[in-house]
Design a protein around this motif. Structure first.
Motif, short mmCIF file in Angstrom:
data_model
loop_
_atom_site.label_atom_id
_atom_site.label_comp_id
_atom_site.label_asym_id
_atom_site.label_seq_id
_atom_site.Cartn_x
_atom_site.Cartn_y
_atom_site.Cartn_z
N ASP A 23 0.82 -1.21 0.00
CA ASP A 23 0.00 0.00 0.00
C ASP A 23 0.86 1.26 0.00
O ASP A 23 0.62 2.22 -0.75
CB ASP A 23 -0.91 -0.01 1.23
CG ASP A 23 -1.80 1.21 1.30
OD1 ASP A 23 -1.27 2.29 1.63
OD2 ASP A 23 -2.99 1.09 1.02
N GLY A 51 -3.07 5.23 -0.99
CA GLY A 51 -4.50 5.48 -1.04
C GLY A 51 -4.91 6.79 -0.40
O GLY A 51 -5.47 7.69 -1.06
N SER A 73 2.04 1.20 -8.01
CA SER A 73 1.34 0.24 -7.16
C SER A 73 1.34 -1.16 -7.77
O SER A 73 1.40 -2.16 -7.05
CB SER A 73 -0.11 0.70 -6.91
OG SER A 73 -0.88 0.62 -8.09
N SER A 88 -5.68 -2.79 -6.52
CA SER A 88 -6.95 -2.08 -6.30
C SER A 88 -6.78 -0.76 -5.56
O SER A 88 -7.73 0.03 -5.46
CB SER A 88 -7.91 -2.98 -5.52
OG SER A 88 -7.46 -3.17 -4.19
N ILE A 89 -5.58 -0.47 -5.04
CA ILE A 89 -5.38 0.71 -4.19
C ILE A 89 -5.73 2.01 -4.90
O ILE A 89 -6.52 2.84 -4.40
CB ILE A 89 -3.93 0.76 -3.68
CG1 ILE A 89 -3.67 -0.37 -2.68
CG2 ILE A 89 -3.63 2.12 -3.02
CD1 ILE A 89 -2.21 -0.57 -2.35
N VAL A 90 -5.15 2.23 -6.08
CA VAL A 90 -5.36 3.50 -6.79
C VAL A 90 -6.79 3.65 -7.29
O VAL A 90 -7.42 4.69 -7.06
CB VAL A 90 -4.34 3.66 -7.93
CG1 VAL A 90 -4.66 4.89 -8.78
CG2 VAL A 90 -2.92 3.78 -7.37
N ASN A 121 -9.50 2.34 -6.11
CA ASN A 121 -10.35 2.53 -4.94
C ASN A 121 -10.22 3.94 -4.39
O ASN A 121 -11.21 4.59 -4.05
CB ASN A 121 -9.99 1.50 -3.86
CG ASN A 121 -10.92 1.57 -2.67
OD1 ASN A 121 -12.11 1.83 -2.82
ND2 ASN A 121 -10.39 1.33 -1.49
N ALA A 122 -8.98 4.46 -4.30
CA ALA A 122 -8.76 5.82 -3.80
C ALA A 122 -9.44 6.85 -4.69
O ALA A 122 -10.00 7.85 -4.19
CB ALA A 122 -7.26 6.09 -3.71
N LYS A 155 -12.22 9.50 -3.55
CA LYS A 155 -11.97 10.93 -3.77
C LYS A 155 -13.16 11.59 -4.46
O LYS A 155 -13.47 12.76 -4.21
CB LYS A 155 -10.70 11.10 -4.61
CG LYS A 155 -10.19 12.52 -4.68
CD LYS A 155 -8.80 12.56 -5.30
CE LYS A 155 -8.20 13.96 -5.21
NZ LYS A 155 -6.79 13.97 -5.69
N TYR A 188 -13.51 -2.00 -8.75
CA TYR A 188 -13.04 -0.62 -8.61
C TYR A 188 -12.40 -0.11 -9.90
O TYR A 188 -12.54 1.07 -10.25
CB TYR A 188 -12.03 -0.51 -7.46
CG TYR A 188 -12.63 -0.78 -6.09
CD1 TYR A 188 -13.88 -0.28 -5.77
CD2 TYR A 188 -11.95 -1.55 -5.14
CE1 TYR A 188 -14.45 -0.52 -4.52
CE2 TYR A 188 -12.51 -1.79 -3.91
CZ TYR A 188 -13.75 -1.28 -3.60
OH TYR A 188 -14.30 -1.51 -2.38
N SER A 191 2.67 10.14 2.12
CA SER A 191 2.55 8.69 2.10
C SER A 191 3.58 7.99 2.98
O SER A 191 3.30 6.93 3.54
CB SER A 191 2.64 8.17 0.67
OG SER A 191 3.90 8.45 0.10
#
Length: 480
Positions: free
Chosen positions: A59, A63, A84, A128-130, A132-133, A137, A187, A211
């Motif tokens: 991560d 995120g 990522s 999925s981090i980016v 999802n973020a 947002k 996502y 971060s």
């Protein structure tokens, strides 16, 4: 749109998701608990500790950094997505190669294949981090909620079918892999991002200061939150770990499904007003007041209904979970309020102080766990140690947040907890009196205690004008 309206809308849709999720999780957990043994749950719990760690590494705090930073352009987002993806491959491979070491540490050869399979979860989580973020947002809480409920339901049913047909703990493993893959695909479909072949470090540097400290906080928080599983599995074995893990998971349901209804909304909304700390403080006090008036009485309810709740949900084979669950349940209110603090540190771009607060809390929690293992030598004493750690962590975290970060009165903040504490004390007296009358039927006993708790809780809750206003807003949304 105002802070209040944005928060209300976000909370509404996130609440629908979480509260539906809590019902689904309880039902699925109850069925699986009758199909799988404490040892099987404990075996998977050991590996999930390491999965959480490698997810944390992959991560890297990206995120929340993407949600908080308002200056990222399309090329920056594409570059961060590529970053990522790279991290996902690296840490999934490292976890795969670490499988023999994990099996050797716990002296359980089964953990080798389990760990290798679950390396796929690390890969999918990182990817999925980016996406999802970006959805968070853009305040797409309704869509995120639908995705979460759908995946949880499908994977839960699949796990039940596999467990019924004798797949043992592999039912839980395949569920975890499916959750990761399905979340990434959903996502990404909602917010497609094209990676770039040549990584631009300038884009990474834009979020690095945020971060890095977020990552360090997550890193420390991981050890404070998972040291119990690591140490119990090592010193007590997989069966006690299974009892403890089941207790902790059940205790965590209200924390995750009430607090996490609100906290995901706070960062994207309040970060828009990050320079107006008084305004953020006033908005946050409303949130804390709501969490406390729910969380503190809930701690008391869970303490007194522990025997009925565990035996009804999981069966008599889980009775050894009851004593430690009762102690852990007393931390629910503290955890609910504490877990909301991170969003405020993030919103005003002070993840450096979030890291310091997390480091101190980790020291307190690990000390509490060692107290239970070395001195008390029991799960109950571990619960006592964690309870003390949460109390100390509560005061040190909020003194730092309110005084140093927001520059407001700590005494004014503490006054928010007077009514929640009075509600909890009143409820404890009433439920203690009811427990003096033994009722053999578990369902009747649980129903009586819950009814008495509601009679105490409702007058305290509706006496607040803010709570009444919130109820009216929710009712209006349902009418629409």
């Amino acid at each position: 749109m105002s802070i209040k309206k944005n928060i209300s809308i976000g909370i509404f849709y996130t609440a629908i998701s979480k509260y539906s999720g809590i019902i689904i999780s309880i039902v699925i957990g109850a069925i699986l608990s009758r199909l799988l043994s404490p040892t099987e749950f404990g075996t998977v719990a050991v590996v999930m500790v390491f999965i959480t760690f490698f997810n944390l590494l992959s991560d890297f705090g990206l995120g929340p950094a993407i949600v908080q930073n308002k200056e990222l352009d399309t090329n920056d987002i594409r570059s961060l997505f590529s970053f990522s993806i790279l991290l996902g491959f690296v840490f999934a491979l490292l976890f795969f190669l670490s499988a023999p070491l994990i099996a050797h540490f716990y002296e359980n050869t089964n953990l080798k294949n389990i760990s290798r399979l679950l390396s796929l979860s690390v890969l999918f989580y990182s990817w999925s981090i980016v996406p999802n973020a970006l959805n968070i947002k853009k305040l797409r809480f309704k869509r995120i909620g639908i995705v979460s409920i759908s995946i949880q339901t499908i994977s839960g049913i699949g796990a039940i079918i596999l467990a019924y047909h004798g797949f043992s703990y592999y039912a839980l493993i395949y569920k975890s892999i499916f959750d990761g893959l399905a979340s990434f695909l959903a996502y990404y479909f909602m917010e497609p991002v094209l990676p770039i072949l040549r990584l631009k470090m300038a884009s990474v540097k834009k979020v690095l200061s945020f971060s890095v400290y977020q990552f360090l906080f997550n890193f420390i928080n991981y050890f404070s939150r998972n040291a119990d599983n690591l140490l119990i599995g090592k010193f007590f074995g997989t069966a006690p770990l299974g009892y403890y893990n089941k207790s902790y998971q059940l205790m965590s349901l209200p924390v995750q499904n009430i607090t996490h209804v609100i906290t995901p909304v706070l960062l994207p909304v309040l970060s828009e007003f990050q320079n107006d700390k008084k305004r953020i403080f006033n908005a946050y006090c409303r949130v804390v007041q709501l969490l406390a008036i729910i969380g503190f009485p809930l701690s008391i309810v869970l303490y007194f209904v522990a025997p009925e709740l565990i035996q009804i949900l999981y069966g008599s084979q889980w009775e050894q979970s009851i004593p430690v669950f009762k102690i852990l349940s007393l931390t629910v209110g503290l955890q609910m309020v504490l877990s909301s603090s991170g969003s405020i540190f993030q919103a005003v771009n002070r993840t450096d102080l979030l890291f310091i607060a997390g480091l101190l809390n980790a020291i307190f929690m690990v000390a509490g766990i060692f107290f239970g293992i070395l001195y008390g030598k029991s799960l109950v004493f571990i619960g006592y140690g964690l309870f003390a750690a949460f109390i100390i962590g509560f005061f040190q975290t909020f003194s730092m947040l309110i005084i140093k970060v927001l520059g407001q009165s700590f005494l004014e903040f503490i006054k928010l907890f007077i009514k929640p504490l009075l509600t909890a004390i009143t409820m404890a007296i009433v439920l203690y009196m009811s427990s003096l009358f033994a009722i053999e039927n578990l369902f009747y006993s649980l129903s009586l205690k819950l009814t008495l708790a509601l009679f105490v809780f409702i007058p305290f809750f509706i006496s607040s004008s803010y709570n009444l206003d919130m109820i009216k807003q929710l009712l209006n949304k349902f009418k629409k």
